[in-house]
Scaffold this motif. Structure first.
Motif, PDB file in Angstrom:
ATOM      1  N   PRO A  34       1.110  -1.242   0.102  1.00  0.00           N
ATOM      2  CA  PRO A  34       0.151   0.306  -0.323  1.00  0.00           C
ATOM      3  C   PRO A  34       0.605   1.014  -0.295  1.00  0.00           C
ATOM      4  O   PRO A  34       1.950   1.189   0.079  1.00  0.00           O
ATOM      5  CB  PRO A  34      -0.726  -0.221   1.232  1.00  0.00           C
ATOM      6  CG  PRO A  34       0.215  -1.084   2.063  1.00  0.00           C
ATOM      7  CD  PRO A  34       0.951  -2.172   1.626  1.00  0.00           C
ATOM      8  N   ARG A  35       0.393   2.279  -0.615  1.00  0.00           N
ATOM      9  CA  ARG A  35       0.817   3.393  -0.554  1.00  0.00           C
ATOM     10  C   ARG A  35       1.339   3.986   0.570  1.00  0.00           C
ATOM     11  O   ARG A  35       1.048   3.759   2.308  1.00  0.00           O
ATOM     12  CB  ARG A  35      -0.311   4.631  -1.111  1.00  0.00           C
ATOM     13  CG  ARG A  35       1.244   5.961  -1.152  1.00  0.00           C
ATOM     14  CD  ARG A  35      -0.074   7.093  -1.742  1.00  0.00           C
ATOM     15  NE  ARG A  35      -0.924   6.808  -2.889  1.00  0.00           N
ATOM     16  CZ  ARG A  35      -1.585   7.778  -3.386  1.00  0.00           C
ATOM     17  NH1 ARG A  35      -1.976   8.038  -2.877  1.00  0.00           N
ATOM     18  NH2 ARG A  35      -1.091   7.233  -4.608  1.00  0.00           N
TER      19      ARG A  35
ATOM     20  N   ARG B   9      -2.589   2.110 -10.487  1.00  0.00           N
ATOM     21  CA  ARG B   9      -1.781   3.243  -9.136  1.00  0.00           C
ATOM     22  C   ARG B   9      -1.219   4.777 -10.071  1.00  0.00           C
ATOM     23  O   ARG B   9      -1.284   5.745  -8.779  1.00  0.00           O
ATOM     24  CB  ARG B   9      -0.959   2.358  -8.869  1.00  0.00           C
ATOM     25  CG  ARG B   9      -0.634   0.989  -8.241  1.00  0.00           C
ATOM     26  CD  ARG B   9      -1.498   0.790  -7.468  1.00  0.00           C
ATOM     27  NE  ARG B   9      -1.151   1.367  -6.436  1.00  0.00           N
ATOM     28  CZ  ARG B   9      -1.107   1.729  -5.226  1.00  0.00           C
ATOM     29  NH1 ARG B   9      -2.309   1.426  -4.769  1.00  0.00           N
ATOM     30  NH2 ARG B   9      -1.174   2.826  -4.304  1.00  0.00           N
TER      31      ARG B   9
ATOM     32  N   ASP C 254      -5.782  -0.056  -1.732  1.00  0.00           N
ATOM     33  CA  ASP C 254      -4.537   1.095  -0.377  1.00  0.00           C
ATOM     34  C   ASP C 254      -5.853   0.654   1.137  1.00  0.00           C
ATOM     35  O   ASP C 254      -5.401  -0.129   1.295  1.00  0.00           O
ATOM     36  CB  ASP C 254      -4.576   2.624  -0.212  1.00  0.00           C
ATOM     37  CG  ASP C 254      -3.737   2.999  -1.259  1.00  0.00           C
ATOM     38  OD1 ASP C 254      -2.406   2.364  -0.890  1.00  0.00           O
ATOM     39  OD2 ASP C 254      -3.991   3.551  -2.117  1.00  0.00           O
TER      40      ASP C 254
ATOM     41  N   ARG D 217      -6.660   7.661  -2.689  1.00  0.00           N
ATOM     42  CA  ARG D 217      -6.290   6.044  -2.283  1.00  0.00           C
ATOM     43  C   ARG D 217      -6.680   5.168  -3.453  1.00  0.00           C
ATOM     44  O   ARG D 217      -8.707   5.773  -3.977  1.00  0.00           O
ATOM     45  CB  ARG D 217      -6.604   6.283  -1.184  1.00  0.00           C
ATOM     46  CG  ARG D 217      -5.724   6.591   0.013  1.00  0.00           C
ATOM     47  CD  ARG D 217      -3.976   6.414  -0.113  1.00  0.00           C
ATOM     48  NE  ARG D 217      -3.419   6.711   0.859  1.00  0.00           N
ATOM     49  CZ  ARG D 217      -2.728   8.539   0.516  1.00  0.00           C
ATOM     50  NH1 ARG D 217      -2.872   9.057  -0.230  1.00  0.00           N
ATOM     51  NH2 ARG D 217      -1.827   8.930   1.555  1.00  0.00           N
TER      52      ARG D 217
ATOM     53  N   GLU E 106      -7.455  -1.346   6.118  1.00  0.00           N
ATOM     54  CA  GLU E 106      -5.457  -1.628   5.548  1.00  0.00           C
ATOM     55  C   GLU E 106      -5.526  -2.655   4.078  1.00  0.00           C
ATOM     56  O   GLU E 106      -5.224  -3.380   4.930  1.00  0.00           O
ATOM     57  CB  GLU E 106      -4.651  -0.984   6.094  1.00  0.00           C
ATOM     58  CG  GLU E 106      -4.851   0.511   6.448  1.00  0.00           C
ATOM     59  CD  GLU E 106      -3.426   1.405   6.828  1.00  0.00           C
ATOM     60  OE1 GLU E 106      -2.495   0.665   6.696  1.00  0.00           O
ATOM     61  OE2 GLU E 106      -2.702   1.883   7.499  1.00  0.00           O
TER      62      GLU E 106
END
Length: 286
Positions: A19-20, A226, A249, A66, A264
């Protein structure tokens, strides 16, 4: 693999969950700092089709800029939830929506809110590419013309900008007048993404955008998702556990019309709190 297409998620898949990176402030406890900014939020959302309850009492945030993945077996309510986020269920005569859907804090189902404006701000890309029988250029320009834009230079600039955002411009810039129906499946889906982006939405909804594509085209779509999340809020429906792990995310797991677990993505796939979630992502049912 279950009948719904869910894949077993072993260590190799979990290792790819990236995840970012969130800021230190976002990782602090609620007592120290506000939660990440919500672009959208549902509160007690329910949708019925006639007497059939498709989703019930769903409360979930959609975090700004996100990617949120919606997972769960077929018929669990993922697509119904997605369509509720931009009032697409309005076109279904038997649909009845209850609860609240907030976009920047405003209820999109309030009486004074224009559904057309909601759909401009919250765009949709469907499971199968649906280019119009027009040129590549006119496909992307379609929404702009419907919105009343008449300045040819502005339209041309926006079309090129949208094609570039959809990672398609370099492939089609010399044949913008050619029929969109001559593009490959993956190119057609990116064209549909460009068409959605042309009206500059704030949120982009995608209902299994790569399910009909080959692995190479799927990888392009995932890379695009993304990239787009740097500037847009995205919500995707997917049956692929690997895809959810790679691109999102946050993940929401639906089962029998209810939201079982949300969090998450890395936590959902490695440390789910609900047994039903663990059973699904490990392929025990689906």
């Amino acid at each position: 693999m279950g009948s719904g297409g869910a894949e077993r998620v072993g260590p190799a898949i979990v290792a790819r969950v990236k995840p970012r990176m969130m800021s230190a402030a976002e990782h602090r406890s609620p007592d120290e700092t506000p939660a990440p900014s919500f672009k959208m939020e549902t509160r007690g959302l329910g949708v019925r089709y006639g007497k059939t309850q498709a989703i019930e009492d769903v409360s979930a945030p959609i975090v700004r800029e996100r990617v949120t993945a919606l997972i769960g077996p077929s018929g669990c309510g993922k697509s119904t939830f997605l369509r509720a986020l931009n009032r697409m269920n309005d076109v279904v005569e038997s649909a009845h929506v209850e609860g609240t859907v907030l976009l920047d804090g405003q209820d999109i189902y309030a009486r004074h809110v224009d559904a057309v404006e909601v759909r401009r701000r919250v765009g949709m890309v469907f499971q199968r590419s649906n280019p119009f029988p027009k040129s590549i250029f006119e496909n992307v320009a379609f929404g702009l013309r419907i919105a009343g834009e008449k300045d040819a230079r502005k339209i041309e600039a926006r079309v090129e900008e949208s094609l570039a955002q959809a990672a398609l411009l370099d492939e089609v810039k010399d044949r913008l007048d050619a029929s969109a129906l001559g593009l490959s499946g993956g190119q057609q889906q990116r064209l549909c993404i460009a068409r959605a982006l042309a009206v500059r939405p704030e949120v982009v909804l995608m209902d299994e955008p790569a399910s009909a594509l080959d692995p190479i085209a799927t990888a392009r779509i995932e890379e695009l998702i993304r990239d787009l999340s740097r500037h847009y809020t995205l919500v995707i429906v997917t049956h692929s556990m690997q895809q959810a792990a790679r691109v999102s995310d946050f993940t929401a797991f639906f089962y029998l019309g209810k939201l079982v677990e949300y969090g998450e993505t890395q936590k959902i796939f490695t440390r789910p709190t609900q047994q039903r979630t663990e059973e699904y992502i490990t392929g025990r049912f689906g």
